[in-house]
Write a protein that holds these residues in place. Sequence first.
Motif, mmCIF file in Angstrom:
data_model
loop_
_atom_site.group_PDB
_atom_site.id
_atom_site.type_symbol
_atom_site.label_atom_id
_atom_site.label_comp_id
_atom_site.label_asym_id
_atom_site.label_seq_id
_atom_site.Cartn_x
_atom_site.Cartn_y
_atom_site.Cartn_z
ATOM 1 N N ASP A 68 0.829 -1.204 0.000
ATOM 2 C CA ASP A 68 0.000 0.000 0.000
ATOM 3 C C ASP A 68 0.861 1.250 0.000
ATOM 4 O O ASP A 68 0.573 2.213 -0.716
ATOM 5 C CB ASP A 68 -0.934 0.024 1.212
ATOM 6 N N ALA A 69 1.928 1.265 0.780
ATOM 7 C CA ALA A 69 2.818 2.425 0.841
ATOM 8 C C ALA A 69 3.501 2.644 -0.509
ATOM 9 O O ALA A 69 3.616 3.786 -0.969
ATOM 10 C CB ALA A 69 3.853 2.238 1.943
ATOM 11 N N GLU A 70 3.922 1.571 -1.147
ATOM 12 C CA GLU A 70 4.544 1.684 -2.467
ATOM 13 C C GLU A 70 3.539 2.172 -3.499
ATOM 14 O O GLU A 70 3.858 3.018 -4.338
ATOM 15 C CB GLU A 70 5.142 0.346 -2.891
ATOM 16 N N ASP A 71 2.315 1.647 -3.436
ATOM 17 C CA ASP A 71 1.272 2.087 -4.362
ATOM 18 C C ASP A 71 0.973 3.569 -4.184
ATOM 19 O O ASP A 71 0.787 4.301 -5.162
ATOM 20 C CB ASP A 71 -0.006 1.272 -4.165
ATOM 21 N N ASP A 72 0.911 4.012 -2.929
ATOM 22 C CA ASP A 72 0.653 5.433 -2.653
ATOM 23 C C ASP A 72 1.770 6.308 -3.200
ATOM 24 O O ASP A 72 1.531 7.386 -3.747
ATOM 25 C CB ASP A 72 0.494 5.668 -1.148
ATOM 26 N N VAL A 83 3.833 5.624 -5.775
ATOM 27 C CA VAL A 83 3.758 5.650 -7.238
ATOM 28 C C VAL A 83 2.598 6.529 -7.693
ATOM 29 O O VAL A 83 2.730 7.310 -8.641
ATOM 30 C CB VAL A 83 3.643 4.213 -7.806
ATOM 31 N N ALA A 84 1.470 6.445 -7.003
ATOM 32 C CA ALA A 84 0.330 7.294 -7.348
ATOM 33 C C ALA A 84 0.687 8.768 -7.171
ATOM 34 O O ALA A 84 0.312 9.611 -7.997
ATOM 35 C CB ALA A 84 -0.876 6.927 -6.497
ATOM 36 N N CYS A 85 1.421 9.092 -6.113
ATOM 37 C CA CYS A 85 1.858 10.466 -5.883
ATOM 38 C C CYS A 85 2.766 10.923 -7.019
ATOM 39 O O CYS A 85 2.621 12.040 -7.530
ATOM 40 C CB CYS A 85 2.575 10.589 -4.540
ATOM 41 N N LEU A 86 3.709 10.084 -7.410
ATOM 42 C CA LEU A 86 4.613 10.428 -8.507
ATOM 43 C C LEU A 86 3.846 10.730 -9.795
ATOM 44 O O LEU A 86 4.077 11.746 -10.452
ATOM 45 C CB LEU A 86 5.612 9.297 -8.767
ATOM 46 N N ILE A 87 2.930 9.851 -10.141
ATOM 47 C CA ILE A 87 2.178 10.007 -11.388
ATOM 48 C C ILE A 87 1.309 11.258 -11.339
ATOM 49 O O ILE A 87 1.299 12.066 -12.280
ATOM 50 C CB ILE A 87 1.332 8.748 -11.667
ATOM 51 N N ASP A 88 0.578 11.429 -10.256
ATOM 52 C CA ASP A 88 -0.319 12.582 -10.123
ATOM 53 C C ASP A 88 0.461 13.893 -10.130
ATOM 54 O O ASP A 88 0.104 14.839 -10.828
ATOM 55 C CB ASP A 88 -1.136 12.448 -8.836
ATOM 56 N N THR A 89 1.540 13.946 -9.371
ATOM 57 C CA THR A 89 2.340 15.169 -9.281
ATOM 58 C C THR A 89 3.016 15.473 -10.612
ATOM 59 O O THR A 89 3.025 16.623 -11.067
ATOM 60 C CB THR A 89 3.387 15.048 -8.158
ATOM 61 N N ALA A 90 3.560 14.458 -11.265
ATOM 62 C CA ALA A 90 4.202 14.661 -12.566
ATOM 63 C C ALA A 90 3.185 15.153 -13.600
ATOM 64 O O ALA A 90 3.491 16.032 -14.413
ATOM 65 C CB ALA A 90 4.872 13.383 -13.040
ATOM 66 N N ALA A 91 1.976 14.613 -13.554
ATOM 67 C CA ALA A 91 0.933 15.057 -14.491
ATOM 68 C C ALA A 91 0.591 16.526 -14.260
ATOM 69 O O ALA A 91 0.434 17.298 -15.212
ATOM 70 C CB ALA A 91 -0.307 14.192 -14.342
ATOM 71 N N LYS A 92 0.479 16.934 -12.998
ATOM 72 C CA LYS A 92 0.185 18.335 -12.683
ATOM 73 C C LYS A 92 1.315 19.251 -13.145
ATOM 74 O O LYS A 92 1.078 20.336 -13.666
ATOM 75 C CB LYS A 92 -0.054 18.502 -11.187
ATOM 76 N N ILE A 93 2.540 18.808 -12.946
ATOM 77 C CA ILE A 93 3.704 19.612 -13.364
ATOM 78 C C ILE A 93 3.722 19.737 -14.888
ATOM 79 O O ILE A 93 3.957 20.824 -15.418
ATOM 80 C CB ILE A 93 5.014 18.983 -12.834
ATOM 81 N N LYS A 105 7.427 11.846 -1.030
ATOM 82 C CA LYS A 105 8.343 11.174 -0.105
ATOM 83 C C LYS A 105 8.179 9.655 -0.264
ATOM 84 O O LYS A 105 7.091 9.120 -0.049
ATOM 85 C CB LYS A 105 8.035 11.577 1.322
ATOM 86 N N PRO A 106 9.264 8.950 -0.628
ATOM 87 C CA PRO A 106 9.152 7.495 -0.782
ATOM 88 C C PRO A 106 9.018 6.798 0.572
ATOM 89 O O PRO A 106 9.536 7.290 1.571
ATOM 90 C CB PRO A 106 10.449 7.090 -1.468
ATOM 91 N N PRO A 107 8.322 5.662 0.600
ATOM 92 C CA PRO A 107 8.249 4.903 1.852
ATOM 93 C C PRO A 107 9.642 4.356 2.191
ATOM 94 O O PRO A 107 10.485 4.211 1.302
ATOM 95 C CB PRO A 107 7.260 3.785 1.550
ATOM 96 N N PRO A 108 9.920 4.067 3.442
ATOM 97 C CA PRO A 108 11.258 3.637 3.867
ATOM 98 C C PRO A 108 11.793 2.414 3.147
ATOM 99 O O PRO A 108 12.979 2.307 2.920
ATOM 100 C CB PRO A 108 11.104 3.352 5.362
ATOM 101 N N GLN A 109 10.948 1.466 2.771
ATOM 102 C CA GLN A 109 11.441 0.230 2.164
ATOM 103 C C GLN A 109 11.746 0.390 0.689
ATOM 104 O O GLN A 109 12.340 -0.488 0.093
ATOM 105 C CB GLN A 109 10.482 -0.931 2.397
#
Length: 82
Positions: free
Chosen positions: A39-43, A45-55, A76-80
């Motif tokens: 779930d943390a990894e999915d969140d 990646v979703a942040c990356l995609i959404d933020t990159a699209a907005k940029i 911010k990436p999850p610790p793992q």
Amino acid sequence: MTGEPLAPTGETQRRRAVSTLLAAVRLAIFTMMVGTAADAEDDYVACLIDTAAKIMKSQVVKDPAAALEKAARICKPPPQVT
């Protein structure tokens, strides 16, 4: 001797039940840990995609690589995740 198998004693049945219960609890904990990490990894990646699209929407000349770099600095990436 009647040829019937010996029935396990009550103590043996309790030990088996406790052992099975502990195995189930361990499996549940492991599953939750793996699910939480996913779930943390999915969140992330979703942040990356959404933020990159907005940029990219604000870019005059569309540059996906630059947008992804900026998004990686923002999200911010999850610790793992390395």
